[in-house]
Scaffold this motif. Structure first.
Motif, PDB file in Angstrom:
ATOM      1  N   HIS A  46       0.893  -1.209  -0.178  1.00  0.00           N
ATOM      2  CA  HIS A  46      -0.048   0.089  -0.110  1.00  0.00           C
ATOM      3  C   HIS A  46       0.672   1.269  -0.038  1.00  0.00           C
ATOM      4  O   HIS A  46       0.562   2.330  -0.822  1.00  0.00           O
ATOM      5  N   ARG A  49       2.619   1.569  -3.479  1.00  0.00           N
ATOM      6  CA  ARG A  49       1.388   2.476  -4.164  1.00  0.00           C
ATOM      7  C   ARG A  49       1.143   4.046  -4.081  1.00  0.00           C
ATOM      8  O   ARG A  49       1.091   4.905  -5.009  1.00  0.00           O
ATOM      9  N   LEU A  50       1.053   4.457  -2.481  1.00  0.00           N
ATOM     10  CA  LEU A  50       0.832   5.593  -2.373  1.00  0.00           C
ATOM     11  C   LEU A  50       2.232   6.689  -2.811  1.00  0.00           C
ATOM     12  O   LEU A  50       1.933   7.473  -3.404  1.00  0.00           O
ATOM     13  N   LYS A  52       4.337   5.940  -5.243  1.00  0.00           N
ATOM     14  CA  LYS A  52       4.143   6.090  -6.858  1.00  0.00           C
ATOM     15  C   LYS A  52       3.127   6.976  -7.266  1.00  0.00           C
ATOM     16  O   LYS A  52       3.315   7.694  -8.340  1.00  0.00           O
ATOM     17  N   SER A  53       2.324   7.186  -6.485  1.00  0.00           N
ATOM     18  CA  SER A  53       1.163   7.958  -7.100  1.00  0.00           C
ATOM     19  C   SER A  53       1.421   9.606  -6.584  1.00  0.00           C
ATOM     20  O   SER A  53       0.725  10.518  -6.679  1.00  0.00           O
ATOM     21  N   GLY A  54       2.592   9.799  -5.696  1.00  0.00           N
ATOM     22  CA  GLY A  54       2.984  10.961  -5.385  1.00  0.00           C
ATOM     23  C   GLY A  54       2.501  11.573  -3.749  1.00  0.00           C
ATOM     24  O   GLY A  54       2.560  12.839  -3.672  1.00  0.00           O
ATOM     25  N   VAL A  55       1.956  10.742  -3.256  1.00  0.00           N
ATOM     26  CA  VAL A  55       1.504  10.704  -1.898  1.00  0.00           C
ATOM     27  C   VAL A  55       2.742  11.440  -0.953  1.00  0.00           C
ATOM     28  O   VAL A  55       3.559  10.780  -1.045  1.00  0.00           O
ATOM     29  N   ASN A  78      12.087   3.525  -4.756  1.00  0.00           N
ATOM     30  CA  ASN A  78      11.287   3.953  -5.739  1.00  0.00           C
ATOM     31  C   ASN A  78      11.993   4.912  -6.737  1.00  0.00           C
ATOM     32  O   ASN A  78      11.803   4.801  -8.018  1.00  0.00           O
TER      33      ASN A  78
END
Length: 98
Positions: A46, A49-50, A52-55, A78
């Protein structure tokens, strides 16, 4: 007599059984405590994924329950993956650490 010896033996085995049961309960409690402390693979997935999505790191920490060090390590990995082009390649990423 034989009956007394048998009774004493059964009594000793009962005591030993109680001791083993206490030890087993103690080990189960420790295992439960460790599993609560140890992040699950799902928390790492999780978090990745966060990331990689720029969170932002702070939000990843809050949402995943991972430590700052763990999240920063995932962020670094990453960045290395992106920098090596491994995200767009089927070849395994090359390591600069060897």
């Amino acid at each position: 007599s034989d009956v007394k010896a048998l009774f004493d033996s059964a009594k000793g085995m009962g005591s030993k059984l109680n001791q083993i049961e206490r030890q087993m309960r103690s080990m189960e409690e420790r295992q439960d405590q460790l599993s609560l402390k140890e992040p699950s693979e799902q928390a790492y997935s999780h978090s990745v994924r966060l990331i990689k999505s720029g969170v932002p790191v702070e939000q990843v920490i809050e949402q995943s329950g991972l430590s700052r060090g763990e999240v920063e390590l995932l962020l670094l990995l990453n960045r290395i993956e992106i920098g090596s082009g491994a995200a767009n390649s089927s070849a395994p990423p090359k390591s600069n650490f060897l």
